[in-house]
Design a protein around this motif. Structure first.
Motif, PDB file in Angstrom:
ATOM      1  N   ARG A 283      10.503   4.281   6.117  1.00 49.28           N
ATOM      2  CA  ARG A 283      10.192   4.571   7.747  1.00 49.28           C
ATOM      3  C   ARG A 283      11.479   5.378   8.153  1.00 49.28           C
ATOM      4  NH1 ARG A 283       9.312   1.460  11.404  1.00 49.28           N
ATOM      5  NH2 ARG A 283       7.973   2.818  12.469  1.00 49.28           N
ATOM      6  N   GLU A 285      12.509   6.048  11.269  1.00 49.61           N
ATOM      7  CA  GLU A 285      13.367   5.517  12.312  1.00 49.61           C
ATOM      8  C   GLU A 285      14.208   4.355  11.744  1.00 49.61           C
ATOM      9  OE1 GLU A 285      10.027   6.205  12.285  1.00 49.61           O
ATOM     10  OE2 GLU A 285       9.726   7.285  14.168  1.00 49.61           O
ATOM     11  N   TYR A 441       6.818  11.579   5.149  1.00 46.65           N
ATOM     12  CA  TYR A 441       6.114  10.620   5.213  1.00 46.65           C
ATOM     13  C   TYR A 441       5.666  10.079   6.679  1.00 46.65           C
ATOM     14  CZ  TYR A 441       5.203   5.324   5.289  1.00 46.65           C
ATOM     15  OH  TYR A 441       4.526   4.148   5.539  1.00 46.65           O
ATOM     16  N   ARG A 442       6.786  10.560   7.855  1.00 41.96           N
ATOM     17  CA  ARG A 442       6.380  10.389   9.124  1.00 41.96           C
ATOM     18  C   ARG A 442       5.236  11.324   9.535  1.00 41.96           C
ATOM     19  NH1 ARG A 442       8.704  11.534  14.487  1.00 41.96           N
ATOM     20  NH2 ARG A 442       8.784   9.902  15.573  1.00 41.96           N
ATOM     21  N   ARG A 443       5.369  12.375   8.959  1.00 38.74           N
ATOM     22  CA  ARG A 443       4.473  13.644   9.516  1.00 38.74           C
ATOM     23  C   ARG A 443       3.026  13.527   8.783  1.00 38.74           C
ATOM     24  NH1 ARG A 443       6.885  17.734   7.269  1.00 38.74           N
ATOM     25  NH2 ARG A 443       8.242  17.871   8.995  1.00 38.74           N
ATOM     26  N   GLN A 445       1.971  10.406   7.941  1.00 41.62           N
ATOM     27  CA  GLN A 445       1.364   9.060   8.897  1.00 41.62           C
ATOM     28  C   GLN A 445       0.734   9.648  10.144  1.00 41.62           C
ATOM     29  OE1 GLN A 445       4.303   6.157   9.973  1.00 41.62           O
ATOM     30  NE2 GLN A 445       2.810   4.536   8.935  1.00 41.62           N
ATOM     31  N   ARG A 446       1.530  10.177  10.693  1.00 43.48           N
ATOM     32  CA  ARG A 446       0.744  10.834  12.231  1.00 43.48           C
ATOM     33  C   ARG A 446      -0.365  11.506  11.838  1.00 43.48           C
ATOM     34  NH1 ARG A 446       5.547  12.367  16.697  1.00 43.48           N
ATOM     35  NH2 ARG A 446       6.567  10.277  16.448  1.00 43.48           N
ATOM     36  N   ALA A 478       1.129   5.634   4.461  1.00 47.51           N
ATOM     37  CA  ALA A 478       1.073   6.819   5.091  1.00 47.51           C
ATOM     38  C   ALA A 478      -0.324   7.228   5.500  1.00 47.51           C
ATOM     39  CB  ALA A 478       1.851   7.940   4.671  1.00 47.51           C
TER      40      ALA A 478
END
Length: 701
Positions: A283, A285, A441-443, A445-446, A478
């Motif tokens: 992640r 963050e 991964y963040r992209r 997941q969003r 994700a």
């Protein structure tokens, strides 16, 4: 040797000198005839005449004539003569020629018949003279060593020092004075501690005290030393005890400038820590938080990392939006504000740094930052924390600026150095691949979350009922998942609630979930029949269309029959049971109407049950992600849900759902879906339902 019988006697018996512990001899006349010599004298100088003794005993002495003349002087003047520590070369001893030292005393004596004689008394002082010379040699050697030490200290790269057994400095050090500017009066005893960095004084004093108490064979320590120009550099101190027997008489030590070695070692250590901090994190963050903890407090006193969304053009005259994602401060400083989203105009330092793709550095007087160097909230922090420097370091990932690191030093700490700025950049360069993966991964997941929400409908507006739904994707995956909820009204006025879970966390699971949910909708609308029969028909359809899938599900109808009393008609297929929370705060699970999961027993019977609903009650349907924990029996999770929900009975429904999600979602790694419906708090005959135009989720009644 006794006196000759033909010689005149003084009337005194010379035999009284026989036991004397010193050498005694008596001569008579001008020709120095030997009248008497005791055993001690003969053992040292031999059994011969005085003339022979003088000639042989002092034959190699440069002043031999001097000793002959002493006896003549005593006879001539009558005054005694003493010679101290006189060297005598004895060539006839058993061990060969050797030099020995004596103290001679010559005095006049009257022999028989008035003949004058000389009484010679000699005492050997060889041991005393040798010891005195050794002491003198040691003193001279110490003087030369001290002179060498002072000369070496005045020209060498090391600082030399000497302390007493108690640890206090006892000798001046020209090298220390040259390096620090401390005078001897400032340096002596424990004054050297004042030249150390304030943060290093107490640790150094404690380490030195421990070394003195334990008498370690070698004491090694590192501290920061203030130089003449006011800057600090790292020095390595080494000291050894000087022992006499088992007792410490003093300590001798050196201080060596190791700033370059320390910087190289620290650089590698921080790079290793940064690599370790990002090795097992996916992640974004969490990864950025780990990196800020490496930066603070080793490189800076405060740090903020902003995420910069991707944009097709970064080099035009446009503003840039950023999101503060993590921050860290050194203990003892004010907390950094939570800024969230912030927009920097086209001329701001932040924006220019993004376009230049290289760090921007600003140093300033303490607590007086340059205008515009940070957002308003962060700038106020720079003032309150007495910051003295700020650096902005762009984080370039896959060719674009993905984030910005803003770091500051405060108070007495030296401003950020160019080497530390480069080190911050290198930490993020080395973390490029993990950062790239985390950003992707963040992209993903969003996008998955947006897709999931697009598949989950908003609850309908139902007169008299409050309906709320929540969905939280898995924090460990994700991809979209197979959890769903649904709510819709039937032609007969009943409100249908459903919640379910298709196994898996991937796109096929989400597609299957959407198809089964829509199929269940059609089956529920097609016929007005018990909910258990609807699930049976869904099971038959799955046998043909989704033979490999298994699904858990709860299907429920919230009904208001002719008698005006609300009730819940429900069926459970392998899913956690619905939770009923009454208006007075009693919470219990609805355990009836249960059957196996869908896709296991084809065309088997499906039970259903009816539960009366009292005014103000709340029915909660949820997926297992709300109650399951790895390695824990699900019963504990169900108890946790019931115990948390009961006190929330009087909370507004939206707050009821939010607090349940906040209190139970920590520690789980599965998707969570939940839908809740709350009945009016007044009986039907006292309730005036609102018009459909004014109703909706959360509409007060």
């Amino acid at each position: 040797m006794r006196a000759a019988p033909d010689e005149r006697s003084s009337g005194l018996g010379l035999e009284v000198f026989d036991p004397a512990p010193v050498g005694v001899a008596v001569t008579g006349g001008r020709d120095r005839r030997l009248v008497y010599a005791n055993a001690v004298y003969r053992s040292v100088f031999g059994d011969r005449t005085l003339r022979a003794i003088a000639h042989e005993a002092f034959s190699e002495h440069v002043d031999r004539d001097y000793y002959y003349g002493l006896a003549d002087q005593v006879l001539a003047t009558g005054e005694p003569v003493t010679v101290t520590e006189a060297p005598v070369k004895l060539a006839y001893t058993d061990t060969g020629p050797q030099e020995r030292f004596f103290t001679f005393s010559l005095s006049q004596i009257s022999l028989g018949g008035g003949e004058p004689g000389v009484l010679l008394v000699c005492a050997e002082v060889t041991e005393q003279v040798t010891a005195a010379r050794q002491i003198q040699d040691l003193a001279e050697e110490r003087r030369r060593l001290l002179q060498r030490y002072q000369k070496l200290g005045s020209v060498g790269a090391q600082i030399l020092w000497v302390a007493d057994a108690g640890g206090g400095v006892i000798e001046p050090s020209l090298s220390w004075e040259k390096m620090t500017g401390q005078s001897w009066e400032e340096f002596r005893d424990g004054g050297w501690l004042d030249a150390l960095h304030p943060d290093d004084r107490e640790p150094s004093a404690l380490a030195w005290k421990e070394a003195l108490e334990r008498v370690v064979p070698l004491w090694e320590h590192t501290y920061r030393l203030r130089l003449v120009n006011g800057t600090y550099r790292h020095f390595s101190i080494r000291a050894v005890p000087v022992l006499e027997g088992d007792a410490v008489v003093e300590w001798v030590g050196t201080c060596t400038d190791i700033e370059q070695e320390w910087r190289a070692s620290r650089r590698q250590e921080l790079l290793d820590r940064a690599a370790a901090a990002t090795a097992d994190i996916t992640r974004l963050e969490e990864m950025l938080t780990a990196l800020t903890q490496v930066i603070v407090p080793d490189l800076a006193d405060g740090c903020i990392i902003y995420l910069i969304p991707p944009a097709p053009e970064r080099f035009g005259d446009v503003s840039i939006s950023a999101h503060q994602v993590v921050s860290a401060v050194r203990p003892g400083l004010p907390e950094l504000p939570e800024i969230g989203e912030v927009t920097f105009d086209a001329g701001n330092i932040f924006t220019r740094t993004v376009r230049r793709l290289r760090p921007t550095y600003r140093a300033f007087p303490r607590g007086e930052p340059n205008p515009g160097v940070a957002p308003a909230g962060a700038e106020a922090w720079l003032v309150s924390a007495k910051a003295n420097s700020v650096v902005l370091v762009p984080v370039i990932v896959d060719g674009t600026v993905a984030a910005m690191v803003a770091a500051a030093t405060c108070g007495e700490r030296s401003p950020i150095s160019a080497a530390d700025v480069a080190l911050i950049g290198q930490m993020f360069e080395h973390a490029h691949d993990p950062l790239s993966n985390a950003i992707e991964y963040r992209r993903t997941q969003r996008v998955a979350l947006a897709l999931q929400h697009s598949l989950l409908p908003e609850p309908p507006a139902v007169p008299g009922l409050q309906i709320a739904a929540r969905y939280r994707p898995s924090p460990a995956a994700a991809e979209v998942g197979g959890d769903w909820y649904d709510c819709f009204r039937l032609r007969d006025g009943a409100t249908m609630l459903t919640i379910g879970d298709v196994a898996g966390h991937d796109l096929p699971a989400a597609v299957t979930m959407s198809q089964i949910r829509n199929m269940l909708r059609g089956l529920a609308v097609d016929r007005e029949e018990p909910v258990g029969d609807i699930l049976r028909r869904l099971d038959i359809a799955m046998e043909t269309l989704y033979a490999e899938e298994t699904v858990t599900c709860v299907l429920a109808r919230v009904e208001r029959p002719e008698d005006g009393r609300w009730r819940l008609n429900y069926a459970v297929a392998g899913h956690p049971p619905p939770l009923l929370v009454t208006g007075d705060g009693d919470a219990r699970f609805l355990e009836e109407g249960r059957s196996p999961i869908l896709g296991v027993i084809r065309d088997g019977p499906r039970d259903s049950a009816v539960e009366p609903l009292l005014p103000g009650g709340t029915v909660l349907l949820y997926t297992d992600g709300l109650v399951e924990r790895a390695g824990e029996d699900i019963g504990k999770g169900l108890d946790r849900l019931r115990d948390l929900a009961a006190p929330l009975a009087h909370k507004p429904l939206e707050a009821f759902c939010d607090e349940l999600l906040a209190g139970l979602s920590n520690g789980g790694d599965d998707d969570i879906a939940m839908i809740a419906v709350r009945l009016p708090s007044t009986p039907l005959d006292e309730w005036d339902p609102p018009s459909p135009a004014g109703s909706g989720p959360g509409t007060p009644y």
